[in-house]
Design an enzyme around this catalytic site. Structure first.
Site, PDB file in Angstrom:
ATOM      1  N   GLU A  41       0.870  -1.191   0.000  1.00 55.40           N
ATOM      2  CA  GLU A  41       0.000   0.000   0.000  1.00 55.40           C
ATOM      3  C   GLU A  41       0.905   1.239   0.000  1.00 55.40           C
ATOM      4  O   GLU A  41       1.836   1.323   0.796  1.00 55.40           O
ATOM      5  CB  GLU A  41      -0.916  -0.060   1.223  1.00 55.40           C
ATOM      6  CG  GLU A  41      -1.599   1.235   1.606  1.00 55.40           C
ATOM      7  CD  GLU A  41      -2.550   1.789   0.552  1.00 55.40           C
ATOM      8  OE1 GLU A  41      -3.474   1.091   0.143  1.00 55.40           O
ATOM      9  OE2 GLU A  41      -2.351   2.962   0.148  1.00 55.40           O
ATOM     10  N   ASP A  93      -5.963  -4.102  -5.902  1.00 57.29           N
ATOM     11  CA  ASP A  93      -7.102  -3.467  -5.216  1.00 57.29           C
ATOM     12  C   ASP A  93      -6.790  -1.977  -5.144  1.00 57.29           C
ATOM     13  O   ASP A  93      -6.434  -1.439  -4.099  1.00 57.29           O
ATOM     14  CB  ASP A  93      -7.239  -4.089  -3.819  1.00 57.29           C
ATOM     15  CG  ASP A  93      -8.408  -3.502  -3.039  1.00 57.29           C
ATOM     16  OD1 ASP A  93      -9.161  -2.698  -3.606  1.00 57.29           O
ATOM     17  OD2 ASP A  93      -8.547  -3.843  -1.853  1.00 57.29           O
ATOM     18  N   ASP A 144      -8.977   4.437  -8.570  1.00 61.74           N
ATOM     19  CA  ASP A 144      -9.190   4.583 -10.018  1.00 61.74           C
ATOM     20  C   ASP A 144      -7.946   5.200 -10.653  1.00 61.74           C
ATOM     21  O   ASP A 144      -7.057   5.668  -9.948  1.00 61.74           O
ATOM     22  CB  ASP A 144     -10.448   5.431 -10.254  1.00 61.74           C
ATOM     23  CG  ASP A 144     -11.694   4.651  -9.877  1.00 61.74           C
ATOM     24  OD1 ASP A 144     -12.040   3.719 -10.612  1.00 61.74           O
ATOM     25  OD2 ASP A 144     -12.284   4.948  -8.819  1.00 61.74           O
TER      26      ASP A 144
HETATM   27  N1  SAM Z   1     -12.058  -0.732  -3.383  1.00 63.81           N
HETATM   28  C1  SAM Z   1     -11.547   0.480  -3.842  1.00 63.81           C
HETATM   29  C2  SAM Z   1     -12.031   0.919  -5.166  1.00 63.81           C
HETATM   30  O1  SAM Z   1     -12.431   0.096  -6.005  1.00 63.81           O
HETATM   31  O2  SAM Z   1     -12.047   2.115  -5.394  1.00 63.81           O
HETATM   32  C3  SAM Z   1     -10.079   0.536  -3.662  1.00 63.81           C
HETATM   33  C4  SAM Z   1      -9.837   0.770  -2.212  1.00 63.81           C
HETATM   34  S1  SAM Z   1      -8.219   0.686  -1.629  1.00 63.81           S
HETATM   35  C5  SAM Z   1      -8.425   1.757  -0.284  1.00 63.81           C
HETATM   36  C6  SAM Z   1      -7.210   1.485  -2.837  1.00 63.81           C
HETATM   37  C7  SAM Z   1      -5.846   1.758  -2.298  1.00 63.81           C
HETATM   38  O3  SAM Z   1      -4.898   1.774  -3.355  1.00 63.81           O
HETATM   39  C8  SAM Z   1      -5.707   3.102  -1.578  1.00 63.81           C
HETATM   40  O4  SAM Z   1      -5.501   2.892  -0.214  1.00 63.81           O
HETATM   41  C9  SAM Z   1      -4.510   3.763  -2.252  1.00 63.81           C
HETATM   42  O5  SAM Z   1      -3.683   4.462  -1.348  1.00 63.81           O
HETATM   43  C10 SAM Z   1      -3.821   2.553  -2.874  1.00 63.81           C
HETATM   44  N2  SAM Z   1      -2.914   2.900  -3.982  1.00 63.81           N
HETATM   45  C11 SAM Z   1      -3.104   3.811  -4.965  1.00 63.81           C
HETATM   46  N3  SAM Z   1      -2.044   3.857  -5.773  1.00 63.81           N
HETATM   47  C12 SAM Z   1      -1.149   2.940  -5.309  1.00 63.81           C
HETATM   48  C13 SAM Z   1       0.136   2.521  -5.725  1.00 63.81           C
HETATM   49  N4  SAM Z   1       0.731   3.075  -6.789  1.00 63.81           N
HETATM   50  N5  SAM Z   1       0.748   1.544  -5.021  1.00 63.81           N
HETATM   51  C14 SAM Z   1       0.154   0.987  -3.937  1.00 63.81           C
HETATM   52  N6  SAM Z   1      -1.056   1.356  -3.489  1.00 63.81           N
HETATM   53  C15 SAM Z   1      -1.720   2.308  -4.174  1.00 63.81           C
END
Ligand code: SAM
Length: 300
Positions: free
Chosen positions: A113, A163, A166
């Protein structure tokens, strides 16, 4: 604030009633709000976009975790003792996905994450999402950019789950061909990559572009569907990429045997839905195949 208005789509807005704001601040990377809604319970939004709610998260997390893990388990059953040993989640900071993954015994799960603030605030305000999974000894939580992680890791994973947010902000890189190629490099033979791929009604181009990349890199690329009410605009697509084209055709009876053996408790997923989720409407076939259903060549 009485109402939260999501800003994801230019021409359609979802609005949720705010009963109480539990947290509102900037993390190091994103604007994060957690509030309570009378229908969906606690809701987390990042940069103005709904990420998860207590009311409907189970649909998304069960389908992201159990569909690929059970498929790979079924394929390997005869061979390496049904082994799915290593699962990688990229994103997933709310903890719902790792909770579902760890329902499967005998595996370890690495979750990468980028934003530690999401984990910290989800621990505090969304405790039912992780339900203790963050503290499970089989969980390895890494704070890093998932794109960088898959480029550099020497590990091989049986299942990789994206996961992600967008394709705006830090999540944008997780929708590129280069990222999918790096995922393929660290996928064990016969493994599968699944991805959060948006709502086809409103984010069709994004799905099209991901599936195009999957098909350039893997023997099979496509998607399966699930209905998550607060992902506005109808059913959502979960991307599917693998070199084992038999995985998604795993007989329902095999999936049911595995689910029964592990006493899998779910609220959305059923073995029948494993098969049903891969049945796509004509317009989704048109989006990802570009030609009418049934006319696509088997080999690409
Ligand atoms: N269920 C959700 C949806 O469909 O919108 C996704 C939820 S989850 C909280 C998405 C996570 O991806 C976020 O906590 C965000 O910080 C993480 N994220 C975004 N870009 C990322 C990256 N490049 N590497 C790792 N995590 C990432």
């Amino acid at each position: 604030m009485d109402w939260f208005q999501e800003t994801l789509h230019p021409a359609i807005r979802q609005t949720l009633r705010v009963e109480e704001v539990l947290h509102r601040d900037k993390t190091a990377l994103q604007d994060l709000v957690i509030f309570r809604n009378p229908t969906f319970g606690r809701v987390m939004a990042l940069d103005g976009i709904v990420q998860t709610t207590e009311g409907d998260e189970f649909v998304y997390h069960e389908m992201l975790a159990h569909v690929p893990i059970l498929a790979v388990k079924a394929a390997r059953r005869a061979g390496a003792k049904g082994a799915v040993r290593k699962v990688l989640i990229v994103g997933g900071g709310d903890g719902g996905c790792i909770r579902e993954v760890l329902k499967h015994k005998g595996l370890v799960c690495t979750m990468v994450e980028i934003d530690p603030g999401v984990i910290e605030l989800s621990r505090k305000h969304l405790p039912n999402h992780h339900a203790g999974a963050f503290d499970d000894k089989r969980a390895n939580i890494v704070i890093a950019d998932g794109a960088r992680f898959v480029k550099e890791t020497p590990e091989r994973y049986d299942v990789i789950i994206i996961d992600s947010t967008d394709p705006v902000g830090p999540g944008a890189v997780l929708f590129t061909r280069e990222f999918y190629a790096d995922c393929k490099r660290c996928l064990a033979p016969g493994g599968v990559l699944v991805t959060q791929n948006g709502v086809p009604w409103l984010q069709g181009e994004e799905l099209q572009s991901s599936v195009r990349s999957f098909r350039a890199l893997f023997k099979e690329g496509g998607c399966y569907l699930a209905v998550v009410p607060t992902y506005n605009g109808g059913f959502m697509a979960l991307g599917w990429a693998t070199d084992n084209a038999k995985l998604r055709k795993t007989p329902v009876a095999k999936i049911a045997r595995l689910a029964k053996a592990m006493k899998l408790q779910t609220r959305y997923f059923t073995p029948e839905l494993f098969a049903g989720a891969f049945c796509l409407p004509q317009f989704v076939h048109a989006l990802i195949d570009g030609i009418p259903y049934g006319k696509r060549k088997k080999k690409r």
